[in-house]
Scaffold this active site. Structure first.
Site, PDB file in Angstrom:
ATOM      1  NE  ARG A 184      -3.472   2.577   2.466  1.00 27.60           N
ATOM      2  CZ  ARG A 184      -4.052   3.169   3.501  1.00 27.60           C
ATOM      3  NH1 ARG A 184      -3.870   2.681   4.726  1.00 27.60           N
ATOM      4  NH2 ARG A 184      -4.815   4.241   3.333  1.00 27.60           N
ATOM      5  CG  HIS A 185      -0.991   4.892  -0.853  1.00 26.12           C
ATOM      6  ND1 HIS A 185      -1.184   5.636   0.291  1.00 26.12           N
ATOM      7  CD2 HIS A 185      -2.223   4.492  -1.246  1.00 26.12           C
ATOM      8  CE1 HIS A 185      -2.467   5.693   0.571  1.00 26.12           C
ATOM      9  NE2 HIS A 185      -3.131   5.005  -0.336  1.00 26.12           N
ATOM     10  N   GLY A 186       2.387   4.970   0.875  1.00 27.38           N
ATOM     11  CA  GLY A 186       2.736   5.530   2.175  1.00 27.38           C
ATOM     12  C   GLY A 186       1.746   6.597   2.632  1.00 27.38           C
ATOM     13  N   GLY A 225      -0.245  -0.483  -4.547  1.00 26.69           N
ATOM     14  CA  GLY A 225      -1.671  -0.214  -4.665  1.00 26.69           C
ATOM     15  C   GLY A 225      -2.231   0.485  -3.448  1.00 26.69           C
ATOM     16  CB  ALA A 277       3.878   1.923   4.506  1.00 22.01           C
TER      17      ALA A 277
END
Length: 481
Positions: free
Chosen positions: A88-90, A363, A406
């Protein structure tokens, strides 16, 4: 003319970003409690999908780049040959929708009548500037880039054979088209560069030896490409019935009354959405800048548990076990992961080098949750509903503990040289947020690769996204015409 307008707009946005950062920096230097503030820390476990990664992995507060080797990780004669990670994005800014709700809430505070000897919290909020702006709209923040760089350093140290210098040029990166994911993938590569070249500033991603991240929304945002999900869940006004019912239920009404009293505004001027965005603002201020916002003082732990449940209800019914299509829409992604693993097994069996030792896919929480649900993780005996809050206090499904910023789900394929049988030569482990994830069906920490494939045989062989996502055709008879 258009180019000049765009340049002017870009300069304005950049200037706004600099001013916002400077303003935030001044906030942090004021006599505000820091990250260790007790109120922020007691609320942190309840922020749902807005949770900091380090609140799920507290050891990172001490040393954010030191890997923590789970004692359950395979070692000895079993060598990792491939790693497939879904990340997952930060940490990100709030969305424009959330920012506008916060403005609405701030407007209520500004129009209220001041009361002598009134709420200390309300007075503090009067002095607390609203620094969020529409241009931020869910973009990755510097803390989010740091999340990714540090994750890269830890994974490279944890799996040195896979992230070795020789494999750098063969890295494969896939990303969602959203800027926060594209930027997260770039920051991860910068972290790897730092691992390979300590002290040297990283070049642009386009100038690195590996191929740049490739956008693939059919994998990373599969939900946007599933007509059945879009029709029956996303656009269905009744799909989130339990979310809406909980907003007007007794638990939320108690929170509404408490918050109205604290803010000194009429309770009729508030609703669950405004309360939730105030709670998230506490989490954003903590996650983005590490400051203790007065918004955190509006809530206590009992309030936080109710607001966490509200968020979890949404994730449950929109992204997880609430409807079968939520998870079945992720079949294509699940199958893609096993295609990579199958190819690595085949290459090792032929004594060939593994062509892609590391595959990294960037994602969203909405990417990870359906996949974990498809695999049978975090499923409670009873579904989460608007009416069983008390019974679900000890539930498995807590989104903030599963998919914080994250968050990462990692598949590690091992080749075991001294295996007694051909089936034992290839074994697999999964890690969730850098901790070994026991297998959903056996609770063991390692599986023979073929056994895991057999367990998920239905998904791997029978789940076809095109069929799962097609809407049933409605037959209209001549009588109905």
């Amino acid at each position: 003319m258009l180019r000049g307008a765009r340049s002017h707009l870009s300069a304005s946005v950049a200037l706004a970003a600099v001013l916002a950062a400077a303003l935030l920096s001044s906030f942090a230097r004021c006599s505000l409690p820091g990250r260790g503030d007790p109120v922020a820390s007691v609320l942190s476990p309840y922020f749902g999908t807005k949770t900091r990664y380090e609140d799920v992995n507290p050891w990172l507060l001490g040393d954010p780049v030191a890997p923590r080797r789970d004692p359950e990780l395979l070692a000895g004669t079993c060598t990792p040959v491939q790693l497939v990670a879904l990340i997952r994005h930060g940490t990100r800014y709030p969305t424009t929708k959330q920012i506008r709700k916060l403005r609405q809430l701030q407007g209520l505070l500004q129009t209220r009548e001041s009361v002598d000897g009134g709420s200390r919290v309300a007075a503090a909020l009067d002095q607390w500037p609203l620094w969020y702006d529409d241009w931020m709209d869910g973009q990755l923040v510097e803390k989010g880039r740091q999340d990714m760089r540090q994750l890269a350093l830890r994974l490279a140290a944890l799996f040195p054979d896979l992230f070795c210098r020789e494999n750098y040029g063969r890295l494969r990166l896939i990303t969602s088209s959203k800027h926060r994911c594209v930027d997260s993938s770039a920051a991860f590569l910068q972290g790897l560069w730092q691992h390979y070249h300590p002290g040297l500033p990283p070049p642009d991603v386009s100038d690195m030896e590996c191929d740049p991240p490739r956008v693939n929304d059919k994998l990373m945002r599969f939900f946007d490409h599933c007509e059945k999900f879009l029709t029956e869940v996303e656009r269905n006004a009744t799909a989130l019935y339990h979310v809406e019912a909980f907003k007007t239920g007794p638990e939320m009404q108690t929170v509404l009354k408490k918050v109205a009293a604290t803010l000194q505004v009429p309770v009729n001027n508030l609703n669950a959405d405004l309360i939730q965005v105030a709670f998230f603002t506490c989490s954003f201020d903590l996650a983005i800048q590490g400051v203790h916002s007065p918004w955190c003082d509006v809530f206590d732990v009992d309030d936080a548990k109710v607001l966490e449940y509200l968020n979890d209800l949404k994730q449950y019914w929109k992204r997880s076990y609430g409807y079968a299509i939520n998870s079945r829409s992720s079949c294509n992604l699940f199958q893609d992961i096993f295609l990579h693993l199958d190819k690595a097994v085949e290459q090792k069996q032929r004594s060939q080098p593994v062509s892609s030792s590391v595959i990294l896919q960037f994602g969203h929480a909405e990417t990870l949750l359906p996949l974990l649900s498809l695999m049978g993780y975090f499923k409670d005996k009873e579904p989460l509903t608007a009416y069983n809050f008390e019974e679900q206090v000890h539930r498995e499904f807590r989104s903030g503990h599963i998919v914080p910023y994250a968050s990462n789900l990692i598949f590690v394929l091992y080749h075991c040289e001294d295996a007694q049988t051909p089936q034992e030569k290839f074994q697999i482990q999964m890690l969730l947020n850098e901790k070994v994830l026991p297998l959903a069906h056996s609770q063991k920490t390692v599986a023979l690769y073929e056994d895991l494939k057999n367990h998920y045989q239905d998904i791997l062989q029978s789940c076809q996204t095109s069929k799962e996502c097609n809407l049933p055709k409605v037959n209209i008879t001549s009588d109905e015409l």
